[in-house]
Design an enzyme around this catalytic site. Structure first.
Site, PDB file in Angstrom:
ATOM      1  CB  CYS A   1      -0.949  -0.011   1.195  1.00 52.63           C
ATOM      2  SG  CYS A   1      -1.952  -1.511   1.264  1.00 52.63           S
TER       3      CYS A   1
ATOM      4  CG  HIS B   1      -1.829   4.693   4.998  1.00 56.04           C
ATOM      5  ND1 HIS B   1      -1.562   4.418   3.678  1.00 56.04           N
ATOM      6  CD2 HIS B   1      -2.214   3.507   5.552  1.00 56.04           C
ATOM      7  CE1 HIS B   1      -1.761   3.142   3.431  1.00 56.04           C
ATOM      8  NE2 HIS B   1      -2.163   2.565   4.558  1.00 56.04           N
TER       9      HIS B   1
ATOM     10  CG  HIS C   1      -6.485   0.807   1.390  1.00 56.65           C
ATOM     11  ND1 HIS C   1      -5.511   0.992   0.429  1.00 56.65           N
ATOM     12  CD2 HIS C   1      -5.815   0.523   2.548  1.00 56.65           C
ATOM     13  CE1 HIS C   1      -4.329   0.835   0.966  1.00 56.65           C
ATOM     14  NE2 HIS C   1      -4.477   0.564   2.256  1.00 56.65           N
TER      15      HIS C   1
END
Length: 422
Positions: A168, A299, A334
């Site tokens: 990620c 994030h 996400h």
């Protein structure tokens, strides 16, 4: 005009494929309006899951963007990757003939590659044996195609093509690689970013960890319940400032620097000290101080642990009054390997357009986070320096720092803002 160092690197092209809009104009509108990309997942059978919302890309026709490569030869993630790269090149205004004559770097980060195709192949093999495998689908599985397909579509010849799999944080890793290549004179143009497609494997993994939200992603909210998996691609075209000025290109932002670290502290749990250290590395590389950062793109996954840990790391670096801190995952979910590259594109747009994107779905800020997350509505702002955090499983952290490239710098030889410090 003062002499310009060839080592300064700027963003002149953006390409985005997201659940809130395809193309940079639609993406900008989605950010400004706080659009929510969440909807029931259709990419795979969700029977048996108590809830299965996600942020899928809709209305995507690869043939609108891909012409030299047969779209059916590519998996969905590679289609996203190629389409976003084509968009970024077009947006940059650099003619293809000129691009093909330059030394290029193509670097795409990913979490899953073509795991959706791999899921289908495993299902087929279990049902019908290896003789039932589709050879076209089998050839699409290699994650390397996320970059090599860009090279083929754009007809590049003097090029390094690299796929990064740092989960990620991979998008920021790719942008950092591009910055290094241009600063060091190893490339003239860098086409960099991240891409991933919705797949059952990743959704199921997060579901079993208990981190999939039932309906919406609510980063930093006291009642947040987890992430929504998403998909898409974000690709940036980087070139030196000299190159951009010579051809009269529009400049979205300057890439001031970045920081990377891998603490390997835990397979899935973030480490506060390591995140703080990564931010400090980024600031040092960019030549900026914490009080020069105007906002942070976090994030911000919306899980209980991530948000508190990241907020604690931010306060560790910035003190008790950190800058506004937002999460666009509240809008696009996400997107795994695409997450930080799409957030970088959002940061570049924020610098160019003068606003801070909102954190949507927000009701009440968690006191343990204690951040100004710009709830639900965008905020007008004259921004100079912004920070984009990316945190990945295994402790892979990547923090990027971007700066506004002001129009008056061309006319004011005495300008000495932070944009020139990299």
């Amino acid at each position: 005009m003062r002499p310009v160092s060839p080592n300064r690197v700027v963003i002149t092209g953006l390409g985005t494929v997201t659940s809130i809009g395809i193309g940079i104009g639609a993406f900008l509108t989605g950010l400004r309006t706080g659009r929510n990309g969440a909807r029931p997942i259709t990419a795979f059978d969700t029977t048996g899951f108590a809830h299965a919302n996600g942020c899928e890309v809709t209305g995507f026709d690869p043939a609108e963007w891909i012409s030299r490569v047969a779209p059916e030869e590519l998996g969905r993630a590679a289609q996203f990757s190629v389409a976003a790269a084509v968009m970024a090149v077009r947006d940059s205004g650099m003619p293809l003939d000129e691009l093909r004559g330059r030394r290029s770097l193509v670097c795409v980060g990913t979490t899953d590659g073509e795991s959706a195709d791999l899921d289908r192949l495993v299902e087929s093999q279990l049902a019908d044996g290896p003789e039932g495998l589709d050879p076209v689908v089998a050839r699409r599985v290699s994650a390397g195609r996320l970059t090599t397909a860009i090279v083929r579509e754009l007809g590049l010849v003097d090029v390094e093509a690299t796929t990064l799999a740092t989960a990620c944080a991979a998008g920021n890793y790719a942008i950092g690689h591009g910055l290094d290549a241009l600063r060091g004179g190893d490339a003239d143009v860098a086409i960099v970013g991240g891409a991933d497609a919705m797949c059952r494997k990743t959704f199921t993994g997060f579901y079993r960890l208990g981190t999939i939200a039932p309906e919406a992603c609510q980063p930093f909210d006291v009642n947040r319940k987890g992430i929504l998996t998403g998909e898409g691609a974000g690709v940036l075209l980087l070139e030196t400032l000299d190159s951009a000025l010579a051809r009269g290109a529009r400049i979205y932002a300057e890439v001031l620097g970045y920081g990377l670290n891998c603490d390997a502290h835990h397979p899935v749990a973030p480490d506060r000290d390591s995140i703080a250290r990564c931010m400090e590395l980024a600031h040092a590389n960019a030549g900026v101080k914490p009080d020069e950062i105007d906002f942070i793109s976090a994030h911000g996954t919306g899980t209980r642990a991530n948000d508190v840990t990241e907020a604690g790391a931010i306060r560790q670096v910035f003190g008790d009054r950190p800058p506004a801190t937002v999460s666009i995952k509240s809008m696009i979910g996400h997107t795994m390997g695409a997450a930080s590259s799409l957030a970088s594109a959002a940061c570049a747009l924020a610098l160019a357009e003068g606003f801070i994107p909102p954190t949507i779905n927000h009701v009440e800020t968690d006191p343990e986070c204690g951040l100004d997350c710009v709830p639900n509505e965008p905020r007008p702002a004259r921004l100079r320096v912004v920070q984009n955090n990316a945190l990945a499983f295994g402790g892979n952290n990547a923090v990027l720092v971007l700066g506004r490239y002001p129009a008056d710098e061309r006319d004011d030889p005495d300008d000495s803002g932070t944009e020139g410090s990299a």
